[in-house]
Design a protein around this motif. Sequence first.
Motif, short mmCIF file in Angstrom:
data_model
loop_
_atom_site.label_atom_id
_atom_site.label_comp_id
_atom_site.label_asym_id
_atom_site.label_seq_id
_atom_site.Cartn_x
_atom_site.Cartn_y
_atom_site.Cartn_z
N TYR A 93 38.38 -71.30 -28.52
CA TYR A 93 39.48 -70.14 -28.23
C TYR A 93 40.04 -70.52 -27.02
N ASP A 106 37.53 -66.63 -33.31
CA ASP A 106 37.46 -65.13 -32.87
C ASP A 106 36.27 -64.66 -32.25
N ARG A 147 36.23 -65.77 -28.76
CA ARG A 147 36.88 -64.75 -27.99
C ARG A 147 36.27 -63.32 -27.69
N SER A 189 35.84 -72.31 -24.43
CA SER A 189 36.12 -71.06 -25.12
C SER A 189 35.94 -69.94 -23.85
#
Length: 306
Positions: A105, A188, A191, A215
């Motif tokens: 991410y 995701d 995130r 990330s």
Amino acid sequence: RARADVVVSAELGARSMLAALYCGRSGWFGLRQRRCQLVIAVSTSPWIEASRSGWLRKKQRSLLLARADRVTYHGPECKQWLLELGVPEHRLAPFHYSADPTKIYKGDLQSQSADRVRVLTVGQLIDRKGVREGLANMIDVARQSPGLLIEWTLIGGGPLLAELKEVATPDNLKIDWRDNCDAEQIRDAYRDHEIMFFPTRGDEWGLVVDEALHSGLVVIGNERAQAVAALIRNEFNGWIVEIDRADSLAHAISAYAKLDAAQRMKMRQQARESVVDRTPENSADQITSLIDQMLAEPQSGDSSHR
């Protein structure tokens, strides 16, 4: 048919033995004239090698490594193991793993609620990954901190899934079992979380650590993962814990939970900064630069004297 100047072979099995045989002209261990140069790329750790006992295996590896013009390592523990096996330091070169960019991410970091911690674990649900011990430790942490809400997401399938889902947990430990996910779903998940918990009992590296740091996740991981030992700095981008000690995880989770929003965000930014140079491009540059260096060196007949 390619008439290679340099052959790069991965690991220390039959493939590398045949590559060493090809790179020489007159026999196996009595090679003098060289057809081409040999690089053996090694990825291992003492924890992995401890399960591969036997004097014959060790002898085969020592003899094979002696035929290599260069040997690459992917982490500090791998380098130390190669040195102990007799590879001279001047023949060693780094060749780092790098995370899959499709799983990382790269957007802005999102602030998380201060009254909870959101924890992510990505990996197979097998004994070696330490999830059974990790779950027991996380339950202890939740019981010791009843005022702290822990939301723990586990991505990955395996033979332990059904067993682990049956374990009773305290009310303040919410577990989301997601089984296997694709790259977009993993991205995701990075995130939406702030901590990566990596409880493995032994990994030659552990690329999910790289993915998490890129990330912007703080990593809490067992020291038996080489990625944790090499990349994590306590209270800077994460904590190194001992999976066999519940109080070790409790200290890390509690320390993070006490941080205010600005401190948490700073630590997550530091996580990203700590791996800014660990990219596929830089890894490729490491091996191509090594090959360029080898081709520029004057060649002698026997690689064992270089």
